[in-house]
Write a protein that holds these residues in place. Structure first.
Motif, PDB file in Angstrom:
ATOM      1  N   LEU A 194      -0.710  -1.720   7.811  1.00  0.00           N
ATOM      2  CA  LEU A 194      -0.336  -1.285   6.461  1.00  0.00           C
ATOM      3  C   LEU A 194       0.691  -2.233   5.857  1.00  0.00           C
ATOM      4  CD1 LEU A 194       0.004   2.566   7.001  1.00  0.00           C
ATOM      5  CD2 LEU A 194      -1.814   1.370   5.782  1.00  0.00           C
TER       6      LEU A 194
ATOM      7  N   ARG B 145      -4.992   5.766   4.971  1.00  0.00           N
ATOM      8  CA  ARG B 145      -6.148   4.877   4.774  1.00  0.00           C
ATOM      9  C   ARG B 145      -7.309   5.578   4.068  1.00  0.00           C
ATOM     10  NH1 ARG B 145      -5.487   1.654  10.227  1.00  0.00           N
ATOM     11  NH2 ARG B 145      -4.290  -0.065   9.360  1.00  0.00           N
TER      12      ARG B 145
ATOM     13  N   GLU C 146       0.819  -1.215   0.000  1.00  0.00           N
ATOM     14  CA  GLU C 146       0.000   0.000   0.000  1.00  0.00           C
ATOM     15  C   GLU C 146       0.850   1.260   0.000  1.00  0.00           C
ATOM     16  OE1 GLU C 146      -3.719  -0.769   2.774  1.00  0.00           O
ATOM     17  OE2 GLU C 146      -1.868  -1.567   3.661  1.00  0.00           O
TER      18      GLU C 146
END
Length: 132
Positions: free
Chosen positions: A31, A131, A6
């Protein structure tokens, strides 16, 4: 194209110890984080693997320090990361780890300053921002 990551973290080798702790904390928050130690395989040139990972991640972080300000490699990664942020609207977050002014290539860009601010609060803020 999906790398399975990510977030990509760009940093100078001199900051490796700090980055290892930082990456561990981001992972503890759930993450999937990539950085140069994780990217590539035995048959992949590192530069190509890093570029592919950078292009496939949704967000990027540049660790700003005296060492990264002087690193041609970090400057090169920064160029790719900023271009992606501008062209694709992907998240780009510079974080400071020393009490220094932002490096010249980040002039005018606000830093999350881990060098002087509350580490845990900044981790939470950073994770929330990434996020979104």
């Amino acid at each position: 194209m999906s790398s399975g990551y990510e977030v990509f973290v760009s940093y100078a080798p001199e900051d490796d110890c700090w980055v290892q702790t930082f990456v561990r904390r981001l992972r503890d928050e759930g993450l999937r984080v990539a950085y140069d130690r994780l990217v590539g395989g035995p048959d992949d040139p590192v530069r190509h693997s890093l570029e592919q990972t950078i292009l496939a991640t949704a967000a990027s972080i540049v660790v700003c320090s005296r060492a990264s300000a002087a690193s041609p490699w970090v400057h090169e990664e920064y160029g790719v990361l900023m271009r992606r942020a501008a062209e694709d609207g992907r998240a780009f977050v510079p974080v400071g780890i020393e009490d220094i002014a932002p490096p010249g290539f980040l002039t005018g860009t606000p830093l999350l300053d881990f060098g002087i601010d509350d580490y845990d609060a900044l981790i939470n803020l950073l994770v929330s921002a990434l996020r979104r």
